[in-house]
Design an enzyme around this catalytic site. Sequence first.
Site, short mmCIF file in Angstrom:
data_model
loop_
_atom_site.label_atom_id
_atom_site.label_comp_id
_atom_site.label_asym_id
_atom_site.label_seq_id
_atom_site.Cartn_x
_atom_site.Cartn_y
_atom_site.Cartn_z
N TYR A 223 125.09 3.21 12.31
CA TYR A 223 125.81 3.80 13.47
C TYR A 223 125.08 3.25 14.72
CZ TYR A 223 122.65 7.75 14.43
OH TYR A 223 121.61 8.34 14.78
N LEU B 234 112.49 5.06 13.74
CA LEU B 234 113.79 4.18 14.31
C LEU B 234 112.96 3.53 15.44
CD1 LEU B 234 116.63 3.30 14.00
CD2 LEU B 234 116.86 4.90 15.84
N GLU C 150 108.18 10.60 15.32
CA GLU C 150 109.23 10.47 16.30
C GLU C 150 109.69 11.88 16.46
OE1 GLU C 150 112.18 7.85 15.36
OE2 GLU C 150 112.41 8.29 13.27
N LYS D 50 119.28 3.04 10.73
CA LYS D 50 119.85 3.81 11.43
C LYS D 50 121.16 4.28 10.72
CE LYS D 50 121.07 4.93 16.36
NZ LYS D 50 120.34 6.13 16.57
N1 PDD Z 1 119.50 8.62 18.62
N2 PDD Z 1 114.52 7.91 16.66
C1 PDD Z 1 115.76 8.60 16.21
C2 PDD Z 1 115.66 9.39 14.83
C3 PDD Z 1 117.10 8.57 16.92
O1 PDD Z 1 118.11 9.06 16.14
C4 PDD Z 1 117.13 7.82 17.96
C5 PDD Z 1 118.43 7.73 18.74
C6 PDD Z 1 115.77 7.39 18.33
C7 PDD Z 1 116.15 6.56 19.89
O2 PDD Z 1 116.33 5.34 19.84
P1 PDD Z 1 117.28 4.60 21.01
O3 PDD Z 1 116.50 4.59 22.17
O4 PDD Z 1 117.82 3.24 20.49
O5 PDD Z 1 118.54 5.55 21.41
C8 PDD Z 1 114.79 7.38 17.95
C9 PDD Z 1 120.71 8.52 19.09
C10 PDD Z 1 120.77 8.69 20.37
C11 PDD Z 1 121.49 9.29 18.11
O6 PDD Z 1 121.71 9.50 17.07
O7 PDD Z 1 122.48 10.07 19.02
#
Ligand code: PDD
Length: 278
Positions: free
Chosen positions: A31, A202, A178, A146
């Site tokens: 996703y 991620l 993270e 992801k």
């Molecule tokens: N999540 N790490 C994890 C485990 C995440 O799920 C996310 C983002 C990030 C940050 O990635 P980015 O900057 O590309 O949004 C880091 C999204 C927002 C979610 O699951 O809703």
Amino acid sequence: EKVLMNNSLINRDEASFSFDDRSMYFGDGVYEVIRVYSGYPYKLEMHLQRLQRSAEELDITYSNSQKQSLKSAIQELLSENELVEDGFVYIQVSRGAAVRDHLYERNIEPISFAFTKEMAIPEQTQDEGAVVYLSEDIRWLRCDIKTVNLLGNIMAKRQAADHDCEEAILHRGETVTEGSSSNIFIVKDGHLQTHPADNLILNGITRRVVIDFAEEQGLSVNYTPFTIDEALEADEAFITSTINEVTPIREWRGTRHGTTNIGPITKQLQNMMREDIA
Ligand code: PDD
């Protein structure tokens, strides 16, 4: 309200899913969440590239042409839903539908869907800082993909919320990895530090954007993993994500307790992001 099913626009109440979708049985899907600012998707191409990479890493067939058609379908979805304010687009690609069997066949057709939602920028938390909950990272060893398999993330998030914290900060032993849905940076003596983009985190799009801003400012970024103690002793600490952008950490609970001041480098990176968006 419209949604996308396999890149076609349909009414939300007409969307249906196969009983045998593998994302339901196995979490066998990937996703993306993309920010929408004043109706425009932010860093769309980067998100679609990461979606494609996640799919490829799981051996889910996802071609360049599917990616291209998704890109234009998202634009149509946004204008069809008249999303002209701030919000986000959610996209999911499942390996497809097949009678339940751990072993997947390669000839099944991936199924994708997407929806949009209005959501304001959380300016108050960005200004005041977040309270975070330190908790052990119990996830698998491919956090760079992801996937919709997010049990370790959602359990940590609930635990954080039960302690009145806005985000869970995960650590493997003493090493901070993270957030449950964000990346984390610390600042020490004017230098930024964040976990390297390996299999344990991620590689966030916001993380990469912030690194670019930092480099533009001549700030150095150290990709050595840091410990819980180093995080608590840092001059500044902040999380980054699509939904929360750059959000300072002001208090730590859980494994250890402490407070951190909201500092100038965090503020500067926040402002650079706001200007980039405007
Ligand atoms: N999540 N790490 C994890 C485990 C995440 O799920 C996310 C983002 C990030 C940050 O990635 P980015 O900057 O590309 O949004 C880091 C999204 C927002 C979610 O699951 O809703």
